[in-house]
Design a protein around this motif. Structure first.
Motif, PDB file in Angstrom:
ATOM      1  N   SER A 150      62.826  -6.794  10.407  1.00  0.00           N
ATOM      2  CA  SER A 150      64.243  -5.935  10.647  1.00  0.00           C
ATOM      3  C   SER A 150      64.022  -5.352  12.134  1.00  0.00           C
ATOM      4  CB  SER A 150      64.032  -4.783   9.582  1.00  0.00           C
ATOM      5  OG  SER A 150      65.107  -3.835   9.596  1.00  0.00           O
ATOM      6  N   PRO A 155      56.046  -8.535   2.199  1.00  0.00           N
ATOM      7  CA  PRO A 155      55.234  -7.495   2.650  1.00  0.00           C
ATOM      8  C   PRO A 155      56.223  -6.606   3.522  1.00  0.00           C
ATOM      9  CG  PRO A 155      53.856  -9.472   2.964  1.00  0.00           C
ATOM     10  CD  PRO A 155      55.543  -9.993   2.910  1.00  0.00           C
ATOM     11  N   ALA A 156      55.730  -4.974   3.250  1.00  0.00           N
ATOM     12  CA  ALA A 156      56.506  -4.102   3.850  1.00  0.00           C
ATOM     13  C   ALA A 156      56.685  -4.242   5.550  1.00  0.00           C
ATOM     14  CB  ALA A 156      56.056  -2.685   3.509  1.00  0.00           C
ATOM     15  N   GLU A 157      55.200  -4.506   6.042  1.00  0.00           N
ATOM     16  CA  GLU A 157      55.108  -4.516   7.212  1.00  0.00           C
ATOM     17  C   GLU A 157      55.810  -5.959   7.927  1.00  0.00           C
ATOM     18  OE1 GLU A 157      54.206  -3.868  11.227  1.00  0.00           O
ATOM     19  OE2 GLU A 157      53.852  -2.507   9.310  1.00  0.00           O
ATOM     20  N   GLN A 158      55.783  -6.993   7.289  1.00  0.00           N
ATOM     21  CA  GLN A 158      56.497  -8.221   7.726  1.00  0.00           C
ATOM     22  C   GLN A 158      58.013  -8.002   7.648  1.00  0.00           C
ATOM     23  OE1 GLN A 158      55.615 -11.748   5.623  1.00  0.00           O
ATOM     24  NE2 GLN A 158      57.056 -12.871   6.799  1.00  0.00           N
ATOM     25  N   PHE A 159      58.398  -7.366   6.745  1.00  0.00           N
ATOM     26  CA  PHE A 159      59.764  -6.984   6.696  1.00  0.00           C
ATOM     27  C   PHE A 159      60.392  -6.064   7.805  1.00  0.00           C
ATOM     28  CE2 PHE A 159      63.406  -4.153   5.435  1.00  0.00           C
ATOM     29  CZ  PHE A 159      64.404  -5.296   5.311  1.00  0.00           C
ATOM     30  N   ARG A 160      59.625  -5.131   7.994  1.00  0.00           N
ATOM     31  CA  ARG A 160      59.639  -4.070   9.240  1.00  0.00           C
ATOM     32  C   ARG A 160      59.818  -4.735  10.439  1.00  0.00           C
ATOM     33  NH1 ARG A 160      57.972   0.172   7.456  1.00  0.00           N
ATOM     34  NH2 ARG A 160      55.624  -0.473   7.338  1.00  0.00           N
ATOM     35  N   ARG A 184      64.066  -9.093   1.598  1.00  0.00           N
ATOM     36  CA  ARG A 184      63.161  -7.923   1.267  1.00  0.00           C
ATOM     37  C   ARG A 184      62.296  -7.676   0.407  1.00  0.00           C
ATOM     38  NH1 ARG A 184      65.056  -1.618   2.479  1.00  0.00           N
ATOM     39  NH2 ARG A 184      63.000  -0.896   2.629  1.00  0.00           N
ATOM     40  N   PRO A 185      62.579  -7.762  -1.294  1.00  0.00           N
ATOM     41  CA  PRO A 185      61.718  -7.908  -2.212  1.00  0.00           C
ATOM     42  C   PRO A 185      60.486  -8.783  -2.033  1.00  0.00           C
ATOM     43  CG  PRO A 185      64.105  -8.026  -2.919  1.00  0.00           C
ATOM     44  CD  PRO A 185      64.060  -8.111  -1.532  1.00  0.00           C
ATOM     45  N   THR A 188      68.211  -8.855   3.884  1.00  0.00           N
ATOM     46  CA  THR A 188      68.096  -7.946   2.892  1.00  0.00           C
ATOM     47  C   THR A 188      67.633  -8.572   1.376  1.00  0.00           C
ATOM     48  OG1 THR A 188      70.161  -6.538   3.531  1.00  0.00           O
ATOM     49  CG2 THR A 188      69.658  -6.382   1.311  1.00  0.00           C
TER      50      THR A 188
END
Length: 168
Positions: free
Chosen positions: A70, A62-67, A58-59, A55
């Protein structure tokens, strides 16, 4: 105690909770349950720490790497919980097996007491609607189990009549 009665009564649960051998079985079950619970708590704490770290990252990701991170985390949590559930189920089966072995092991004591009291049958107290409590021989069975020094049955011991790998 009524000698010559065709029926006797026992409380099977009390045989387990009241005899030394049964108490040893119950203590071992509790030890194993405590160990499984401790492992589950440690696993939960580890996952909570990993979730907090994810968490916090997360900021900055990149969104894809976080996804991906996760999803991988979620998959590990689901798999770990599935394995814990499997272990709990296997432990419950082991406990049930030990209890069956305990009751099989005390069967000769019940036969001896049936002969002593000239009885034709022994019923579990939970199956009897109403009975004279002088027919209840639970205390006598517990005393006999303890007097004979009945050892708790090892978890890997076969039940009577169970085939072993002895080449039958």
């Amino acid at each position: 105690m009524v000698v010559g009665s065709p029926f006797l009564i026992i409380n099977q649960e009390r045989l387990l909770t009241g005899s030394k051998a049964g108490q040893e079985i119950l203590a071992e079950e509790e030890r194993q349950r405590d160990q499984l619970r401790a492992e589950a708590r440690a696993l939960d704490a580890s996952f909570e720490a990993e979730e907090r770290q994810l968490t916090e990252q997360r900021p900055t990701l990149p969104a894809e790497q976080f996804r991906r991170l996760s999803d991988a985390f979620d998959a590990r949590v689901v798999e770990a919980r599935r394995k814990q559930d499997e272990r709990a189920g296997a432990l419950a089966q082991e406990f049930d097996q030990r209890r069956r072995q305990f009751y099989a092991r005390i069967a000769p004591i019940l036969v001896t007491l049936m002969d002593r009291y000239q009885a034709k049958a022994i019923f579990d107290e939970t199956s009897v609607l109403l009975a004279d409590q002088s027919l209840n021989i639970t205390a006598a069975v517990i005393a006999e189990i303890d007097a004979r020094g009945a050892e708790p049955v090892p978890p890997d011991a076969p039940t009577p009549g169970e085939k072993t790998d002895g080449g039958d």
